[in-house]
Write an enzyme that holds these catalytic residues in place. Structure first.
Site, PDB file in Angstrom:
ATOM      1  N   SER A   7     -30.859  42.679  20.091  1.00 22.30           N
ATOM      2  CA  SER A   7     -30.216  42.063  21.260  1.00 22.30           C
ATOM      3  C   SER A   7     -29.855  40.594  20.990  1.00 22.30           C
ATOM      4  CB  SER A   7     -31.097  42.188  22.507  1.00 22.30           C
ATOM      5  OG  SER A   7     -32.229  41.377  22.410  1.00 22.30           O
ATOM      6  N   ARG A  85     -40.834  41.266   9.112  1.00 20.10           N
ATOM      7  CA  ARG A  85     -41.597  41.140   7.857  1.00 20.10           C
ATOM      8  C   ARG A  85     -41.823  39.667   7.536  1.00 20.10           C
ATOM      9  NH1 ARG A  85     -39.792  41.633   3.343  1.00 20.10           N
ATOM     10  NH2 ARG A  85     -41.669  41.958   2.156  1.00 20.10           N
ATOM     11  N   ILE A  86     -42.975  39.381   6.974  1.00 22.55           N
ATOM     12  CA  ILE A  86     -43.243  38.006   6.541  1.00 22.55           C
ATOM     13  C   ILE A  86     -42.517  37.774   5.224  1.00 22.55           C
ATOM     14  CG2 ILE A  86     -45.056  36.428   5.768  1.00 22.55           C
ATOM     15  CD1 ILE A  86     -46.922  37.905   7.749  1.00 22.55           C
ATOM     16  N   LEU A  87     -41.794  36.673   5.144  1.00 26.30           N
ATOM     17  CA  LEU A  87     -40.998  36.369   3.941  1.00 26.30           C
ATOM     18  C   LEU A  87     -41.823  35.508   2.994  1.00 26.30           C
ATOM     19  CD1 LEU A  87     -37.843  35.642   6.038  1.00 26.30           C
ATOM     20  CD2 LEU A  87     -37.998  37.452   4.313  1.00 26.30           C
ATOM     21  N   HIS A 103     -38.812  32.713  18.201  1.00 25.76           N
ATOM     22  CA  HIS A 103     -40.154  33.248  18.447  1.00 25.76           C
ATOM     23  C   HIS A 103     -40.413  33.257  19.955  1.00 25.76           C
ATOM     24  CE1 HIS A 103     -44.318  34.217  17.560  1.00 25.76           C
ATOM     25  NE2 HIS A 103     -44.644  33.351  18.503  1.00 25.76           N
ATOM     26  N   THR A 135     -40.493  27.631   7.708  1.00 24.95           N
ATOM     27  CA  THR A 135     -41.185  27.122   6.518  1.00 24.95           C
ATOM     28  C   THR A 135     -42.162  28.226   6.101  1.00 24.95           C
ATOM     29  OG1 THR A 135     -43.006  26.148   7.751  1.00 24.95           O
ATOM     30  CG2 THR A 135     -41.059  24.742   7.408  1.00 24.95           C
ATOM     31  N   ASP A 139     -44.468  30.983  11.677  1.00 26.50           N
ATOM     32  CA  ASP A 139     -44.200  30.481  13.041  1.00 26.50           C
ATOM     33  C   ASP A 139     -44.590  29.011  13.199  1.00 26.50           C
ATOM     34  OD1 ASP A 139     -43.267  33.022  13.816  1.00 26.50           O
ATOM     35  OD2 ASP A 139     -45.268  33.658  14.440  1.00 26.50           O
ATOM     36  N   GLN A 165     -36.510  37.166  26.982  1.00 25.02           N
ATOM     37  CA  GLN A 165     -35.362  37.564  26.142  1.00 25.02           C
ATOM     38  C   GLN A 165     -34.037  37.054  26.692  1.00 25.02           C
ATOM     39  OE1 GLN A 165     -34.724  41.482  24.674  1.00 25.02           O
ATOM     40  NE2 GLN A 165     -35.771  40.886  22.786  1.00 25.02           N
TER      41      GLN A 165
HETATM   42  C1  GRF Z   1     -37.246  38.864  20.252  1.00 25.12           C
HETATM   43  O1  GRF Z   1     -37.953  38.842  21.450  1.00 25.12           O
HETATM   44  C2  GRF Z   1     -37.696  37.764  19.342  1.00 25.12           C
HETATM   45  O2  GRF Z   1     -38.180  36.658  19.996  1.00 25.12           O
HETATM   46  C3  GRF Z   1     -38.802  38.416  18.565  1.00 25.12           C
HETATM   47  O3  GRF Z   1     -38.401  39.735  18.406  1.00 25.12           O
HETATM   48  C4  GRF Z   1     -37.551  40.122  19.466  1.00 25.12           C
HETATM   49  C5  GRF Z   1     -36.320  40.727  18.888  1.00 25.12           C
HETATM   50  O4  GRF Z   1     -35.531  41.381  19.834  1.00 25.12           O
HETATM   51  N1  GRF Z   1     -39.048  37.703  17.354  1.00 25.12           N
HETATM   52  P1  GRF Z   1     -34.058  41.845  19.464  1.00 25.12           P
HETATM   53  O5  GRF Z   1     -34.179  42.766  18.244  1.00 25.12           O
HETATM   54  O6  GRF Z   1     -33.234  40.638  19.212  1.00 25.12           O
HETATM   55  O7  GRF Z   1     -33.611  42.621  20.671  1.00 25.12           O
END
Ligand code: GRF
Length: 208
Positions: A7, A85-87, A103, A135, A139, A165
């Site tokens: 989204s 995934r953690i990069l 986040h 970084t 987060d 969202q």
């Molecule tokens: C979002 O709420 C974002 O903050 C989190 O994962 C969700 C992703 O939603 N990291 P979408 O795939 O953009 O709908």
């Protein structure tokens, strides 16, 4: 880069198409081939590619492959939009200052998962979302823009997540436009907005 519904990706693409972000999405990458966002991106004619980790692949080998796929698209900025995934540090360093994430919390509160539940359980009055530079500290990169909403009595994880969202879909395009127009830069580990260091993130209150 996405892992799920996409989204935020669609909100960014809408903003580009509407001219609110002077940029374009050159490609969408996912670690999950089943991510609904990939089909939604393809339906809009965007280049969308899944790069799941392979059974015998190490994390660093995978992230090197991912970096190669990113580089091939030649983006100016890479936006993590629900990429789960953690990069690894090599990937992050290669894109330092051009890699952003959104986040769903008012960082530094609630790094990691289940942020809405944790905010409710803590009895917080407010909650929100943060766009930050990435970084290697998960987060923990410098925040740029935060959206804040009030937690309402009767809110549950679902209602709260959906209002957060809605905020995300506003603040991520805002930051993308700052990037596209050169207003936002990354200098010596610090975000600079309009030439001034951002010691604290810009805070936007929403009534959602
Ligand atoms: C979002 O709420 C974002 O903050 C989190 O994962 C969700 C992703 O939603 N990291 P979408 O795939 O953009 O709908």
């Amino acid at each position: 880069m996405i892992s799920g519904a996409g989204s935020n990706l669609l909100a960014l693409d809408d903003a580009c198409r509407a001219g609110e972000v002077q940029g374009q999405i050159v490609g969408v990458l996912s670690d999950r081939s089943t991510a609904a966002g990939l089909d939604r991106a393809r339906a809009r004619g965007l280049h969308a590619e899944a790069l799941p980790i392979m059974a015998d692949e190490t994390r660093s080998a995978h992230d090197a492959r991912l970096l190669a796929a990113v580089s091939k698209l030649q983006p100016d900025f890479v936006l993590l939009a629900g990429y789960m995934r953690i990069l690894d540090a090599a990937f992050v360093h290669a894109l330092q200052g051009r890699l952003l994430n959104i986040h769903p919390s008012l960082l530094p509160r609630y790094k990691g998962l289940h942020t809405h539940r944790r905010a409710l359980e803590a009895g917080d009055d407010v909650h929100g979302a943060t766009v930050h530079f990435v970084t290697p500290d998960l987060d923990g990169g410098p925040p740029v823009l935060q959206a804040r909403i009030k937690i309402k009595s009767g809110d549950d994880e679902v209602t709260l997540a959906s209002r957060v969202q809605r905020c995300e879909h506003v603040i991520y395009p805002t930051v993308a436009q700052w990037c596209a127009t050169g207003r936002l830069r990354y200098h010596d580990g610090k975000p600079m907005l309009d030439g001034r260091p951002l010691d604290t993130p810009v805070l936007q209150d929403f009534e959602f």
